[in-house]
Design a protein around this motif. Structure first.
Motif, PDB file in Angstrom:
ATOM      1  N   SER A  50       0.776  -1.238   0.000  1.00 38.97           N
ATOM      2  CA  SER A  50       0.000   0.000   0.000  1.00 38.97           C
ATOM      3  C   SER A  50       0.809   1.290   0.000  1.00 38.97           C
ATOM      4  O   SER A  50       0.243   2.362  -0.239  1.00 38.97           O
ATOM      5  N   THR A  91      -4.460   2.485  -2.069  1.00 42.73           N
ATOM      6  CA  THR A  91      -5.049   1.224  -2.544  1.00 42.73           C
ATOM      7  C   THR A  91      -6.351   1.466  -3.281  1.00 42.73           C
ATOM      8  O   THR A  91      -6.614   0.858  -4.325  1.00 42.73           O
ATOM      9  N   HIS A  95      -6.865   0.410  -7.142  1.00 36.76           N
ATOM     10  CA  HIS A  95      -7.964  -0.458  -7.564  1.00 36.76           C
ATOM     11  C   HIS A  95      -8.744   0.172  -8.715  1.00 36.76           C
ATOM     12  O   HIS A  95      -9.032  -0.486  -9.726  1.00 36.76           O
ATOM     13  N   GLN A  96      -9.072   1.432  -8.563  1.00 34.59           N
ATOM     14  CA  GLN A  96      -9.875   2.114  -9.568  1.00 34.59           C
ATOM     15  C   GLN A  96      -9.144   2.148 -10.912  1.00 34.59           C
ATOM     16  O   GLN A  96      -9.734   1.854 -11.964  1.00 34.59           O
ATOM     17  N   ARG A  99      -8.687  -1.561 -12.462  1.00 37.20           N
ATOM     18  CA  ARG A  99      -9.932  -2.117 -12.991  1.00 37.20           C
ATOM     19  C   ARG A  99     -10.388  -1.367 -14.234  1.00 37.20           C
ATOM     20  O   ARG A  99     -10.968  -1.965 -15.152  1.00 37.20           O
ATOM     21  N   TYR A 104      -7.343  -7.388 -12.962  1.00 42.42           N
ATOM     22  CA  TYR A 104      -7.808  -7.822 -11.649  1.00 42.42           C
ATOM     23  C   TYR A 104      -6.961  -7.152 -10.574  1.00 42.42           C
ATOM     24  O   TYR A 104      -5.729  -7.139 -10.636  1.00 42.42           O
ATOM     25  N   ALA A 105      -7.621  -6.593  -9.566  1.00 40.94           N
ATOM     26  CA  ALA A 105      -6.936  -5.971  -8.433  1.00 40.94           C
ATOM     27  C   ALA A 105      -7.805  -6.132  -7.198  1.00 40.94           C
ATOM     28  O   ALA A 105      -8.939  -5.651  -7.160  1.00 40.94           O
ATOM     29  N   GLU A 106      -7.276  -6.806  -6.217  1.00 39.50           N
ATOM     30  CA  GLU A 106      -7.999  -6.998  -4.963  1.00 39.50           C
ATOM     31  C   GLU A 106      -6.985  -6.966  -3.828  1.00 39.50           C
ATOM     32  O   GLU A 106      -5.811  -7.307  -4.008  1.00 39.50           O
ATOM     33  N   THR A 107      -7.436  -6.554  -2.639  1.00 40.55           N
ATOM     34  CA  THR A 107      -6.521  -6.397  -1.509  1.00 40.55           C
ATOM     35  C   THR A 107      -7.147  -6.943  -0.242  1.00 40.55           C
ATOM     36  O   THR A 107      -8.324  -6.679   0.044  1.00 40.55           O
ATOM     37  N   TRP A 392     -12.537   0.622  -1.450  1.00 38.30           N
ATOM     38  CA  TRP A 392     -11.707  -0.292  -2.237  1.00 38.30           C
ATOM     39  C   TRP A 392     -12.530  -1.047  -3.286  1.00 38.30           C
ATOM     40  O   TRP A 392     -11.975  -1.716  -4.143  1.00 38.30           O
ATOM     41  N   ASP A 393     -13.851  -0.979  -3.186  1.00 38.29           N
ATOM     42  CA  ASP A 393     -14.707  -1.747  -4.108  1.00 38.29           C
ATOM     43  C   ASP A 393     -14.773  -1.081  -5.483  1.00 38.29           C
ATOM     44  O   ASP A 393     -14.568   0.108  -5.628  1.00 38.29           O
TER      45      ASP A 393
END
Length: 393
Positions: A50, A91, A95-96, A99, A104-107, A392-393
């Protein structure tokens, strides 16, 4: 709310969401401006993703090679009345952007030292990625709870063997002064190695291997700083240095234990930069202020993203890696070469309270410190009323 920096000692207790977004955007733009070969990582796990070198590694993986990335970090989310940590906003912005580029990006947010987070990470890899072909280990924490014993260990920043007195710079008081540090006890040394050594990196890799989520010929690297003469007594040859030496042991252990997967494990030595961790180490604010002056005059200064782009393109996935005798990747040569160090040593011997701001680049140091938290970045309106919320979504 209008968000202004709140600095206490070597930490800023708040962060600016728009400033952090601008910082991430600047790094993405730099990565996109480089020429990238086709060969590179496809699915990347970044442990400590991060801020700093970990964030730069994630950005380079995604926007240099088009890799899918899974991150692990420990950050505080914002509320309507209080900002989150810089890492939270970094983060969210990553993510934004990822995507939006079809990546793919997830934490996962939690204690990376725990087996629970390791298990959750493994399940996420199985579900979303199948296997990973690059694992970056970039954790910086003052304490660690051993998953087996439940004991919590705390690191110590002390010399080893004998007391040490040297110059340092107090950023709160704008004061050059001497600092004296007593040598660490054996218990303090052992505890520091438990926190900052290679035990957790090794544990991560073994559990990932046993779970079958590492690709054949997977690469992994852990980041370190070695430095030279001026910083050795408090860094290279001190408690933190002994802990970092344990990374070399761990690299060999990882390759031995995962030989069936032909895992390549290397420690990467990077240059000194302003980070949340380095700001807390005696000597480093003064030393970094001086090397910034020298290296900017030489035209050799690099930030996190430039260092990591070089590491990926030259060492991890390039054909001109620079190794030392311990099989470490060395990206710190522009700082640690004898000619540059000689210039820094001259300034170190000359610097006093009266001439500090003339001889050093403390302005650059302080700007980069504030940049870590999203402040003093060009293109951001710091008088604007902004919401501290970010998802983060």
């Amino acid at each position: 709310m209008v968000i202004k920096p709140k600095v206490r000692g070597f930490i800023c207790t708040n962060a600016h969401p728009h400033g952090c977004a601008q910082s991430v955007s600047n790094q993405i733009d730099y990565v996109k401006s480089q020429d990238w070969p086709q060969e590179g990582p496809k699915n990347v796990l970044v442990i400590g993703c991060s801020t700093g070198y970990g964030l730069a590694s994630r950005i380079t993986s995604a926007f240099g090679y088009g890799a899918n990335t899974l991150g692990v970090c420990f950050e505080k989310q914002p509320s309507e009345r209080k900002t989150g940590t810089a890492g939270w906003y970094n983060t969210a912005s990553f993510h934004q952007a990822a995507r939006a580029n079809g990546l793919y990006a997830e934490t996962l947010n939690g204690d990376a030292f725990s087996d629970e987070i390791k298990a959750s990470t493994i399940e996420k890899i199985k579900d979303k990625l199948g296997k990973v072909d690059l694992v970056i280990y970039s954790l910086a924490s003052p304490r660690r709870t051993d998953p087996d014993s439940g004991e919590t260990f705390k690191s110590t920043l002390k010399p080893v063997g004998k007391a040490y007195t040297t110059k340092t710079y107090d950023t709160d008081k704008d004061l050059i002064h001497d600092v004296s540090l007593e040598p660490a006890t054996q218990e303090e040394i052992d505890h520091t190695v438990k926190v900052m050594g290679g035990e957790d990196w090794e544990r991560w890799m073994v559990q990932l291997g046993e779970a079958g989520v590492l690709s054949d010929d997977c690469k992994t690297t852990a980041y370190t700083y070695i430095g030279k003469e001026l910083t050795w007594p408090i860094y290279g040859q001190a408690t933190i240095g002994l802990a970092k030496e344990d990374l070399d042991r761990a690299a060999q252990a990882i390759m031995s234990k995962l030989s069936d997967k032909s895992v390549q494990a290397n420690v990467s030595s990077l240059k000194a930069l302003v980070t949340q961790a380095s700001s807390a180490i005696p000597v480093m604010p003064l030393y970094i202020s001086l090397i910034y002056k020298v290296m900017k005059d030489e035209g050799t200064h690099e930030g996190c993203i430039e260092q990591i782009v070089g590491l990926f393109s030259q060492c991890l996935y390039g054909n001109q890696p620079i190794y030392d005798d311990n099989n470490r990747y060395r990206m710190d040569g522009k700082e640690t070469n004898d000619a540059t160090q000689a210039k820094i040593k001259v300034l170190w011997d000359k610097v006093t309270q009266d001439n500090f701001h003339e001889l050093s680049d403390y302005k650059g140091y302080n700007t980069e410190f504030l940049n870590l938290f999203g402040f003093e970045l060009k293109g951001v309106d710091y008088e604007a009323d902004v919401s501290p919320l970010a998802s983060w979504d």
